[in-house]
Design an enzyme around this catalytic site. Sequence first.
Site, PDB file in Angstrom:
ATOM      1  N   GLY A  98      33.047 -21.744  37.424  1.00 43.27           N
ATOM      2  CA  GLY A  98      32.261 -21.401  38.596  1.00 43.27           C
ATOM      3  C   GLY A  98      31.313 -22.508  39.011  1.00 43.27           C
ATOM      4  O   GLY A  98      31.667 -23.689  39.013  1.00 43.27           O
ATOM      5  N   ARG A 115      47.459 -24.514  45.567  1.00 38.03           N
ATOM      6  CA  ARG A 115      48.372 -25.155  46.502  1.00 38.03           C
ATOM      7  C   ARG A 115      48.338 -26.666  46.276  1.00 38.03           C
ATOM      8  O   ARG A 115      47.290 -27.219  45.956  1.00 38.03           O
ATOM      9  CB  ARG A 115      47.951 -24.847  47.945  1.00 38.03           C
ATOM     10  CG  ARG A 115      47.803 -23.365  48.240  1.00 38.03           C
ATOM     11  CD  ARG A 115      47.067 -23.132  49.543  1.00 38.03           C
ATOM     12  NE  ARG A 115      46.911 -21.719  49.834  1.00 38.03           N
ATOM     13  CZ  ARG A 115      46.205 -21.217  50.842  1.00 38.03           C
ATOM     14  NH1 ARG A 115      45.576 -22.043  51.665  1.00 38.03           N
ATOM     15  NH2 ARG A 115      46.112 -19.920  51.017  1.00 38.03           N
ATOM     16  N   LYS A 119      37.436 -37.859  51.003  1.00 38.83           N
ATOM     17  CA  LYS A 119      36.446 -36.822  50.762  1.00 38.83           C
ATOM     18  C   LYS A 119      35.750 -36.377  52.051  1.00 38.83           C
ATOM     19  O   LYS A 119      35.458 -35.188  52.227  1.00 38.83           O
ATOM     20  CB  LYS A 119      35.410 -37.287  49.737  1.00 38.83           C
ATOM     21  CG  LYS A 119      36.009 -37.532  48.348  1.00 38.83           C
ATOM     22  CD  LYS A 119      34.953 -37.670  47.280  1.00 38.83           C
ATOM     23  CE  LYS A 119      34.308 -36.356  46.964  1.00 38.83           C
ATOM     24  NZ  LYS A 119      35.226 -35.360  46.395  1.00 38.83           N
ATOM     25  N   ALA A 137      41.467 -31.281  45.803  1.00 39.77           N
ATOM     26  CA  ALA A 137      40.513 -31.022  46.887  1.00 39.77           C
ATOM     27  C   ALA A 137      39.578 -29.855  46.600  1.00 39.77           C
ATOM     28  O   ALA A 137      38.882 -29.390  47.502  1.00 39.77           O
ATOM     29  CB  ALA A 137      41.269 -30.758  48.182  1.00 39.77           C
ATOM     30  N   ALA A 138      39.525 -29.388  45.355  1.00 41.77           N
ATOM     31  CA  ALA A 138      38.725 -28.201  45.056  1.00 41.77           C
ATOM     32  C   ALA A 138      37.253 -28.406  45.383  1.00 41.77           C
ATOM     33  O   ALA A 138      36.608 -27.565  46.014  1.00 41.77           O
ATOM     34  CB  ALA A 138      38.893 -27.818  43.589  1.00 41.77           C
ATOM     35  N   GLY A 139      36.693 -29.540  44.943  1.00 41.36           N
ATOM     36  CA  GLY A 139      35.278 -29.792  45.179  1.00 41.36           C
ATOM     37  C   GLY A 139      34.952 -29.924  46.652  1.00 41.36           C
ATOM     38  O   GLY A 139      33.930 -29.404  47.125  1.00 41.36           O
ATOM     39  N   ASP A 140      35.806 -30.609  47.406  1.00 44.16           N
ATOM     40  CA  ASP A 140      35.567 -30.783  48.836  1.00 44.16           C
ATOM     41  C   ASP A 140      35.701 -29.459  49.579  1.00 44.16           C
ATOM     42  O   ASP A 140      34.955 -29.188  50.526  1.00 44.16           O
ATOM     43  CB  ASP A 140      36.530 -31.815  49.414  1.00 44.16           C
ATOM     44  CG  ASP A 140      36.284 -33.212  48.867  1.00 44.16           C
ATOM     45  OD1 ASP A 140      35.118 -33.520  48.533  1.00 44.16           O
ATOM     46  OD2 ASP A 140      37.259 -33.986  48.751  1.00 44.16           O
ATOM     47  N   THR A 187      29.159 -27.905  40.263  1.00 46.77           N
ATOM     48  CA  THR A 187      30.419 -27.167  40.138  1.00 46.77           C
ATOM     49  C   THR A 187      30.957 -27.339  38.728  1.00 46.77           C
ATOM     50  O   THR A 187      30.914 -28.426  38.151  1.00 46.77           O
ATOM     51  CB  THR A 187      31.443 -27.632  41.183  1.00 46.77           C
ATOM     52  OG1 THR A 187      31.669 -29.046  41.049  1.00 46.77           O
ATOM     53  CG2 THR A 187      30.940 -27.351  42.598  1.00 46.77           C
ATOM     54  N   GLY A 217      34.171 -26.196  37.581  1.00 44.73           N
ATOM     55  CA  GLY A 217      35.599 -25.923  37.481  1.00 44.73           C
ATOM     56  C   GLY A 217      35.861 -24.426  37.407  1.00 44.73           C
ATOM     57  O   GLY A 217      35.289 -23.632  38.153  1.00 44.73           O
TER      58      GLY A 217
END
Length: 298
Positions: A217, A278, A40, A242-245, A212, A214
């Site tokens: 938004g 990705r 993270k 890795a979306a949150g990071d 967050t 998802g």
Amino acid sequence: MTRIAVLGSTNMDLVAYVARAPQHGETVTGREFRTVPGGKGANQAIAAARSGAEVTMIGAVGNDDFGTRLRATLDHSGVDTDLLRTVEGPSGTAHIVVDDEGGNAIVVVPGANGTVTALHYDDEAAITGADALLLQLELPMDGVFAGADAARRHGVRTILTPAPVQPLPPELLEATGLLVPNEHEAAALTGIADPHEAVTALLRRVPEVVITLGAAGSMYASRFAEPVTVPAPQVRAVDTTAAGDTFVGALAVALGEGRPMEKAMAWASAAAALSVQRPGASSSMPYRSEIDAEAAAS
């Protein structure tokens, strides 16, 4: 240029892609396996660097092949690794299962990250010179608090991602400027499932919160303003690891550049939307030009 210090983990992600995750006691056949540099802390550092910031990474890797590769990945992404220690033993690893819906389950083995229990002199100097300090919870709590305390003493904004979620000591919360949990972490911290209600409970502990949500938004609230929700671009997720990071790294850069919170969140959401399309963690993170284009199209 915005200057970001990141005190956090570096892990080698060992990722198995499956149609669906196995149940307890079950074995399933995967279709693909990858080793991808992550953690993270490293993820947020790379996200911030690719978003246009000058980034310093504070943490530790092992003296193994994973450690060499982790450092090289950060260097290649433009992250300053002078304060990334090399210690005896293995680097951290994250064992990840990703299903066909893009969902994931993760087991983290700390390795070298477990040695980061205090700051060195140069670490504090890097935090002092930053516009923001990014923290997560894949390091020992003593190390996380040392960073937050240094930032507070020097007037540096601290942005804390409470993951992996665990009880947060009052002294850490007192040193946190902005808390950024996802909706599941917010529920775990408060015992309240509804994020609109959870944010009220969190604001009793910290002055500002971004949750967050998802695909829905993100939501921002502070002690001085009503909650506001910012939608995310609608995309098909391939891997949400890795979306949150990515969101946090881009958000820190946008705030450091002086953007209002709602615009900063929209820009960070565009970055996260690109990353989930990705595979992998650090390998999925977009560059500033891509984020600008996605944000303009949203």
